[in-house]
Design a protein around this motif. Sequence first.
Motif, short mmCIF file in Angstrom:
data_model
loop_
_atom_site.label_atom_id
_atom_site.label_comp_id
_atom_site.label_asym_id
_atom_site.label_seq_id
_atom_site.Cartn_x
_atom_site.Cartn_y
_atom_site.Cartn_z
N VAL A 1 0.82 -1.04 0.04
CA VAL A 1 -0.05 -0.06 0.12
C VAL A 1 0.96 1.12 -0.08
O VAL A 1 1.70 1.39 1.09
CB VAL A 1 -1.05 -0.02 1.35
N LEU A 2 0.98 1.93 -0.95
CA LEU A 2 1.56 3.18 -1.16
C LEU A 2 1.22 4.42 -0.71
O LEU A 2 1.97 5.41 -0.09
CB LEU A 2 1.94 3.36 -2.91
N ALA A 3 -0.24 4.58 -0.47
CA ALA A 3 -0.63 5.58 0.06
C ALA A 3 -2.05 5.26 0.62
O ALA A 3 -2.99 4.84 -0.29
CB ALA A 3 -0.80 6.88 -0.81
N ASP A 4 -2.59 5.62 1.74
CA ASP A 4 -3.74 5.34 2.26
C ASP A 4 -4.49 6.67 2.81
O ASP A 4 -4.02 7.42 3.54
CB ASP A 4 -3.73 4.41 3.28
N GLY A 5 -5.58 7.34 2.04
CA GLY A 5 -6.30 8.41 2.46
C GLY A 5 -5.77 9.71 1.66
O GLY A 5 -4.99 10.66 1.76
N SER B 1 -9.99 6.22 -0.01
CA SER B 1 -9.13 6.11 -1.16
C SER B 1 -7.44 5.63 -1.10
O SER B 1 -7.17 5.93 0.19
CB SER B 1 -8.96 7.49 -1.92
N LEU B 2 -7.15 4.81 -1.88
CA LEU B 2 -5.57 3.95 -1.58
C LEU B 2 -5.07 4.11 -3.18
O LEU B 2 -5.52 4.10 -4.07
CB LEU B 2 -5.91 2.67 -1.42
N LEU B 3 -3.72 4.11 -2.96
CA LEU B 3 -2.92 3.81 -3.99
C LEU B 3 -2.00 2.69 -3.52
O LEU B 3 -1.45 2.55 -2.59
CB LEU B 3 -1.92 4.99 -4.36
N MET C 1 3.18 3.10 -14.10
CA MET C 1 3.83 2.31 -13.17
C MET C 1 4.82 3.42 -12.19
O MET C 1 5.04 2.78 -11.19
CB MET C 1 4.75 1.41 -13.83
N ASP C 2 4.86 4.46 -12.45
CA ASP C 2 5.72 5.50 -11.79
C ASP C 2 4.77 6.42 -10.97
O ASP C 2 5.50 7.35 -10.55
CB ASP C 2 6.76 6.11 -12.73
N THR C 3 3.58 6.27 -11.19
CA THR C 3 2.69 7.09 -10.44
C THR C 3 2.99 7.39 -8.98
O THR C 3 3.12 6.43 -8.19
CB THR C 3 1.21 6.94 -10.49
N THR C 4 3.32 8.66 -8.48
CA THR C 4 3.71 9.04 -7.14
C THR C 4 2.10 9.25 -6.23
O THR C 4 1.13 9.33 -6.95
CB THR C 4 4.27 10.30 -6.96
N PRO C 5 2.23 9.10 -4.79
CA PRO C 5 0.97 9.62 -4.04
C PRO C 5 0.55 10.74 -4.47
O PRO C 5 -0.78 10.96 -4.41
CB PRO C 5 1.59 9.51 -2.76
N SER D 1 3.37 -2.46 -11.36
CA SER D 1 1.91 -1.79 -11.62
C SER D 1 1.46 -0.89 -10.60
O SER D 1 1.95 -1.02 -9.44
CB SER D 1 0.79 -3.29 -11.82
N ARG D 2 0.66 -0.01 -10.78
CA ARG D 2 -0.13 0.85 -9.92
C ARG D 2 -1.67 0.76 -9.96
O ARG D 2 -2.06 0.92 -10.96
CB ARG D 2 0.47 2.38 -10.03
N TRP D 3 -2.33 1.00 -9.05
CA TRP D 3 -3.81 1.09 -9.07
C TRP D 3 -4.31 2.12 -8.10
O TRP D 3 -3.85 1.93 -6.91
CB TRP D 3 -4.20 -0.28 -8.65
#
Length: 283
Positions: free
Chosen positions: A217-221, A228-230, A258-262, A240-242
Amino acid sequence: MPDSLFTDLLRDTEQLRWDPTDQVRKRGRRRTRRTRIAALAGVVAMVVVVTGAVALAGGRDGAPTPIMPATGSPTPTPAPSATPNPQASPAPSTTPVAPPSSPPSTSGRPPTGSTNPAIPAAAMLRLSDLPAGFTMTEGDVDGDWSLESVSIYCRDAPSWTSRGALTQRTVSFDSPTDSVIQRVVRYSGGNAARAMDGVRAAFTDCVPHRESSSLSVLADGLGAGDESLLVGSDIEGVRSRWLVVRQGDLVAQVTLDMDTTPAEARQRARPVAQRLCAGTDAC
């Protein structure tokens, strides 16, 4: 003196030869039998014509409907008395009363608990939400692109994604250099919030089969929607990023670069959450 009628009858029949009684009876029985056979033949011919017409009307394979013999004559319905009864109360009116009409809907979104769980197109991302150069396609997308596809790389594959799911809708966007896929799922009861918890658990507790793979989990909130999550995965060097956003009973997952930041995911989450409001009255 004998009556002239009887005299003429005696003269006309004096030379006649009468057949024996048993022969007369046989001829009478044969005549009766021929009459019945002729009548039965007429009924059979009528049945053949009727059933043939039914078969032609129903198609080449139509089967004739058997005609059952009558079991008795119908009982006539007694006619009502035409004499009015001054003591009787007047008959009620038979004019149907139309039910009260429902007030017109002021929104294209289904209310919470609606019997129609369909997700409207307005709840999905549109071309105006993406940079220029994309084209949009509605419908399911084949391939291993979704969150569920990465669960096979975990020792204990989670099964949270389908619990309470009612319906889903998918849309994809393509450009010469990028691709974005969105899937929105409507859940029953509180299963949408449970699905979000399942995503957190899957990307936090996953134990990959190989050490070169990972889920996180790269970001929560991200400040959009109810939740919302990243989340991201790295499967043997393939990243991969979702983006996962919940609004009421709707949960959207969107594939990202694939390189999306929070910080970039926060910007992308806002239009997703806003669009979901068209499909739920939780906003």
